[in-house]
Design a protein around this motif. Structure first.
Motif, PDB file in Angstrom:
ATOM      1  N   HIS A 192     -20.789  37.747  -0.873  1.00  0.00           N
ATOM      2  CA  HIS A 192     -20.799  36.660   0.110  1.00  0.00           C
ATOM      3  C   HIS A 192     -21.583  35.454  -0.398  1.00  0.00           C
ATOM      4  O   HIS A 192     -22.490  35.582  -1.233  1.00  0.00           O
ATOM      5  N   LEU A 193     -21.254  34.308   0.149  1.00  0.00           N
ATOM      6  CA  LEU A 193     -21.929  33.071  -0.231  1.00  0.00           C
ATOM      7  C   LEU A 193     -23.418  33.134   0.097  1.00  0.00           C
ATOM      8  O   LEU A 193     -24.244  32.601  -0.662  1.00  0.00           O
ATOM      9  N   ALA A 194     -23.769  33.796   1.181  1.00  0.00           N
ATOM     10  CA  ALA A 194     -25.180  33.919   1.547  1.00  0.00           C
ATOM     11  C   ALA A 194     -25.960  34.658   0.465  1.00  0.00           C
ATOM     12  O   ALA A 194     -27.128  34.342   0.197  1.00  0.00           O
ATOM     13  N   GLU A 195     -25.325  35.631  -0.170  1.00  0.00           N
ATOM     14  CA  GLU A 195     -25.981  36.359  -1.261  1.00  0.00           C
ATOM     15  C   GLU A 195     -26.160  35.457  -2.479  1.00  0.00           C
ATOM     16  O   GLU A 195     -27.183  35.512  -3.165  1.00  0.00           O
ATOM     17  N   VAL A 196     -25.166  34.634  -2.747  1.00  0.00           N
ATOM     18  CA  VAL A 196     -25.255  33.686  -3.855  1.00  0.00           C
ATOM     19  C   VAL A 196     -26.404  32.705  -3.606  1.00  0.00           C
ATOM     20  O   VAL A 196     -27.183  32.379  -4.507  1.00  0.00           O
ATOM     21  N   GLU A 197     -26.524  32.243  -2.371  1.00  0.00           N
ATOM     22  CA  GLU A 197     -27.595  31.313  -2.023  1.00  0.00           C
ATOM     23  C   GLU A 197     -28.958  31.984  -2.142  1.00  0.00           C
ATOM     24  O   GLU A 197     -29.948  31.361  -2.567  1.00  0.00           O
ATOM     25  N   MET A 198     -29.026  33.280  -1.781  1.00  0.00           N
ATOM     26  CA  MET A 198     -30.279  34.016  -1.910  1.00  0.00           C
ATOM     27  C   MET A 198     -30.656  34.189  -3.382  1.00  0.00           C
ATOM     28  O   MET A 198     -31.822  34.051  -3.770  1.00  0.00           O
ATOM     29  N   VAL A 199     -29.660  34.475  -4.220  1.00  0.00           N
ATOM     30  CA  VAL A 199     -29.900  34.600  -5.655  1.00  0.00           C
ATOM     31  C   VAL A 199     -30.405  33.274  -6.229  1.00  0.00           C
ATOM     32  O   VAL A 199     -31.308  33.243  -7.071  1.00  0.00           O
ATOM     33  N   ASP A 200     -29.839  32.184  -5.753  1.00  0.00           N
ATOM     34  CA  ASP A 200     -30.286  30.848  -6.168  1.00  0.00           C
ATOM     35  C   ASP A 200     -31.778  30.668  -5.878  1.00  0.00           C
ATOM     36  O   ASP A 200     -32.541  30.186  -6.721  1.00  0.00           O
ATOM     37  N   ARG A 201     -32.205  31.083  -4.710  1.00  0.00           N
ATOM     38  CA  ARG A 201     -33.613  30.958  -4.328  1.00  0.00           C
ATOM     39  C   ARG A 201     -34.485  31.939  -5.127  1.00  0.00           C
ATOM     40  O   ARG A 201     -35.635  31.628  -5.462  1.00  0.00           O
ATOM     41  N   GLN A 202     -33.928  33.111  -5.428  1.00  0.00           N
ATOM     42  CA  GLN A 202     -34.679  34.086  -6.209  1.00  0.00           C
ATOM     43  C   GLN A 202     -34.928  33.565  -7.631  1.00  0.00           C
ATOM     44  O   GLN A 202     -36.018  33.728  -8.187  1.00  0.00           O
ATOM     45  N   LEU A 203     -33.906  32.941  -8.207  1.00  0.00           N
ATOM     46  CA  LEU A 203     -34.075  32.322  -9.526  1.00  0.00           C
ATOM     47  C   LEU A 203     -35.122  31.213  -9.475  1.00  0.00           C
ATOM     48  O   LEU A 203     -35.925  31.058 -10.402  1.00  0.00           O
ATOM     49  N   ALA A 204     -35.121  30.452  -8.384  1.00  0.00           N
ATOM     50  CA  ALA A 204     -36.094  29.366  -8.235  1.00  0.00           C
ATOM     51  C   ALA A 204     -37.521  29.907  -8.227  1.00  0.00           C
ATOM     52  O   ALA A 204     -38.440  29.269  -8.767  1.00  0.00           O
ATOM     53  N   CYS A 205     -37.715  31.083  -7.640  1.00  0.00           N
ATOM     54  CA  CYS A 205     -39.048  31.694  -7.634  1.00  0.00           C
ATOM     55  C   CYS A 205     -39.531  31.950  -9.054  1.00  0.00           C
ATOM     56  O   CYS A 205     -40.689  31.661  -9.392  1.00  0.00           O
ATOM     57  N   ILE A 206     -38.662  32.500  -9.891  1.00  0.00           N
ATOM     58  CA  ILE A 206     -39.053  32.787 -11.279  1.00  0.00           C
ATOM     59  C   ILE A 206     -39.281  31.480 -12.038  1.00  0.00           C
ATOM     60  O   ILE A 206     -40.222  31.357 -12.828  1.00  0.00           O
ATOM     61  N   GLU A 207     -38.419  30.492 -11.790  1.00  0.00           N
ATOM     62  CA  GLU A 207     -38.566  29.194 -12.463  1.00  0.00           C
ATOM     63  C   GLU A 207     -39.887  28.524 -12.085  1.00  0.00           C
ATOM     64  O   GLU A 207     -40.584  27.954 -12.940  1.00  0.00           O
ATOM     65  N   GLN A 208     -40.240  28.591 -10.804  1.00  0.00           N
ATOM     66  CA  GLN A 208     -41.488  27.974 -10.354  1.00  0.00           C
ATOM     67  C   GLN A 208     -42.702  28.723 -10.898  1.00  0.00           C
ATOM     68  O   GLN A 208     -43.730  28.109 -11.201  1.00  0.00           O
ATOM     69  N   ARG A 209     -42.561  30.040 -11.059  1.00  0.00           N
ATOM     70  CA  ARG A 209     -43.643  30.806 -11.675  1.00  0.00           C
ATOM     71  C   ARG A 209     -43.831  30.376 -13.135  1.00  0.00           C
ATOM     72  O   ARG A 209     -44.948  30.299 -13.628  1.00  0.00           O
ATOM     73  N   CYS A 210     -42.737  30.103 -13.817  1.00  0.00           N
ATOM     74  CA  CYS A 210     -42.823  29.598 -15.191  1.00  0.00           C
ATOM     75  C   CYS A 210     -43.613  28.292 -15.235  1.00  0.00           C
ATOM     76  O   CYS A 210     -44.491  28.109 -16.091  1.00  0.00           O
ATOM     77  N   ASP A 211     -43.294  27.383 -14.326  1.00  0.00           N
ATOM     78  CA  ASP A 211     -43.992  26.098 -14.284  1.00  0.00           C
ATOM     79  C   ASP A 211     -45.479  26.295 -14.001  1.00  0.00           C
ATOM     80  O   ASP A 211     -46.337  25.645 -14.623  1.00  0.00           O
ATOM     81  N   TYR A 212     -45.770  27.190 -13.052  1.00  0.00           N
ATOM     82  CA  TYR A 212     -47.170  27.487 -12.709  1.00  0.00           C
ATOM     83  C   TYR A 212     -47.913  28.046 -13.920  1.00  0.00           C
ATOM     84  O   TYR A 212     -48.993  27.563 -14.287  1.00  0.00           O
ATOM     85  N   VAL A 213     -47.328  29.043 -14.572  1.00  0.00           N
ATOM     86  CA  VAL A 213     -48.010  29.712 -15.685  1.00  0.00           C
ATOM     87  C   VAL A 213     -48.212  28.764 -16.858  1.00  0.00           C
ATOM     88  O   VAL A 213     -49.295  28.695 -17.451  1.00  0.00           O
ATOM     89  N   LYS A 214     -47.171  28.010 -17.185  1.00  0.00           N
ATOM     90  CA  LYS A 214     -47.252  27.149 -18.366  1.00  0.00           C
ATOM     91  C   LYS A 214     -48.156  25.941 -18.155  1.00  0.00           C
ATOM     92  O   LYS A 214     -48.486  25.233 -19.108  1.00  0.00           O
ATOM     93  N   ALA A 215     -48.603  25.726 -16.898  1.00  0.00           N
ATOM     94  CA  ALA A 215     -49.582  24.668 -16.623  1.00  0.00           C
ATOM     95  C   ALA A 215     -51.006  25.142 -16.882  1.00  0.00           C
ATOM     96  O   ALA A 215     -51.927  24.323 -16.965  1.00  0.00           O
ATOM     97  N   LEU A 216     -51.202  26.461 -17.017  1.00  0.00           N
ATOM     98  CA  LEU A 216     -52.544  27.011 -17.206  1.00  0.00           C
ATOM     99  C   LEU A 216     -53.008  26.858 -18.663  1.00  0.00           C
ATOM    100  O   LEU A 216     -52.181  26.765 -19.569  1.00  0.00           O
ATOM    101  N   PRO A 217     -54.306  26.860 -18.891  1.00  0.00           N
ATOM    102  CA  PRO A 217     -54.826  26.785 -20.267  1.00  0.00           C
ATOM    103  C   PRO A 217     -54.696  28.146 -20.954  1.00  0.00           C
ATOM    104  O   PRO A 217     -55.512  29.042 -20.745  1.00  0.00           O
ATOM    105  N   LEU A 218     -53.692  28.295 -21.772  1.00  0.00           N
ATOM    106  CA  LEU A 218     -53.324  29.610 -22.307  1.00  0.00           C
ATOM    107  C   LEU A 218     -53.755  29.825 -23.758  1.00  0.00           C
ATOM    108  O   LEU A 218     -53.299  30.770 -24.407  1.00  0.00           O
TER     109      LEU A 218
END
Length: 321
Positions: A192-218
């Motif tokens: 269903h389209l609702a599942e596709v939209e949920m997957v879109d948001r799930q991917l965004a969570c991982i992408e935003q975590r990448c941005d958060y992590v890569k902003a840290l002094p590593l």
């Protein structure tokens, strides 16, 4: 090798999953007598042609009937998603569209929707990793990295790795949106389209975590003992180490030992719940840090929620008094 006749017969024998929007639209049209038998036959023939083309493009081994059936069902699913998208989930509108639009158009819409998600999944699999220093890069004085310590550190969890891999074959391993995917289910088709939209948001969570992590002094991340790469959820471990050092020592550091962890538990938690003053202090720190790094609001909001989640998960490790 399976003959062409068998390939065509597999398509002919395939049936629409009744859960698909396309199947519901066909049933709605039949119930209301909105589409003639001749038009319905043409629609099925056109879907069969799409399935044949998909098999030709995607399959190298025509003797693998399981793969063939998967591609056939994918053709149905993408067509259904395109129709659901085009009609905005309205069955009457869907029937009207089936009357006047070539069904390949719906497949193209569904395929475009999914390819955008697949491209993001591929990008994450390749780039959502903290890379070790290159061999010629300067190391801290006296530090020699072991092979284990120079493995790339995944920003996604092992459960998220399963999710990303499943997505590449038009499957999902989750039913609800999760800030961090910790457990997965058996991969199942996206229906269903609702599942596709949920997957879109799930991917965004991982992408935003990448941005958060890569902003840290590593800079010193690969000198930690034990190395983060051994943990199934390395970013949660990294975040916990940072929170412990901020609260106990007022310093930005990711090293975490059990004694400091227990001191953190005693200071930050009471009756298994994080003290509000310390929770707010930590959330304010990461929010302000990302603001100074000029990250967008969505990343700041995600990071704050992620720190909240890490604090909540750590509460399960707090020993009763």
């Amino acid at each position: 090798m399976t003959s062409k006749t068998n390939k065509f017969s597999l398509v002919a024998e395939a049936s629409l999953d009744g859960r698909l929007f396309l199947a519901r639209a066909f049933l709605h049209a039949d119930t209301l007598d909105r589409i003639s038998r001749e038009r319905m036959d043409t629609l099925y023939q056109n879907i069969a042609a799409i399935a044949h083309k998909l098999i030709t493009m995607k399959t190298t081994d025509l003797s693998d009937e399981s793969a063939l059936r998967t591609h056939i069902q994918t053709a149905f699913t993408l067509t259904s998603l395109g129709l659901e998208y085009g009609s905005k989930g309205d069955l009457d509108r869907a029937v009207q569209l089936l009357h006047k639009t070539r069904i390949v158009k719906f497949f193209q819409i569904g395929n475009t929707l999914m390819e955008k998600l697949l491209d993001r999944a591929r990008h994450l699999l390749e780039h959502a990793v903290i890379l070790p220093p290159s061999p010629d890069e300067e190391r801290p004085l006296g530090v020699n990295y072991t092979d284990l310590e120079t493995e790339g550190i995944q920003i996604y969890t092992q459960a998220e790795l399963e999710f990303l891999k499943a997505l590449l074959i038009y499957r999902t391993t989750v039913q609800t949106l999760q800030l961090t995917i910790r457990d997965t289910e058996t991969p199942r088709p996206l229906l269903h389209l609702a599942e596709v939209e949920m997957v879109d948001r799930q991917l965004a969570c991982i992408e935003q975590r990448c941005d958060y992590v890569k902003a840290l002094p590593l800079d010193d991340l690969f000198t930690l003992d034990p190395p983060l790469s051994i943990f199934p959820n390395p970013i949660e471990r990294l975040t916990l180490g940072l929170m412990v050092n901020l609260l106990l020592y007022r310093q930005v550091d990711f090293q975490l030992d059990e004694d400091a962890r227990q001191d953190f538990h005693q200071l930050a938690y009471v009756d298994g719940k994080v003290r509000e003053s310390f929770r707010q202090q930590l959330i304010d720190w990461i929010t302000q840090y990302l603001e100074q790094a000029q990250h967008p609001e969505s990343v700041k909001m995600y990071a704050a929620s992620y720190w909240e989640d890490c604090l909540q998960m750590e509460s399960q490790q707090v020993s009763p008094e």
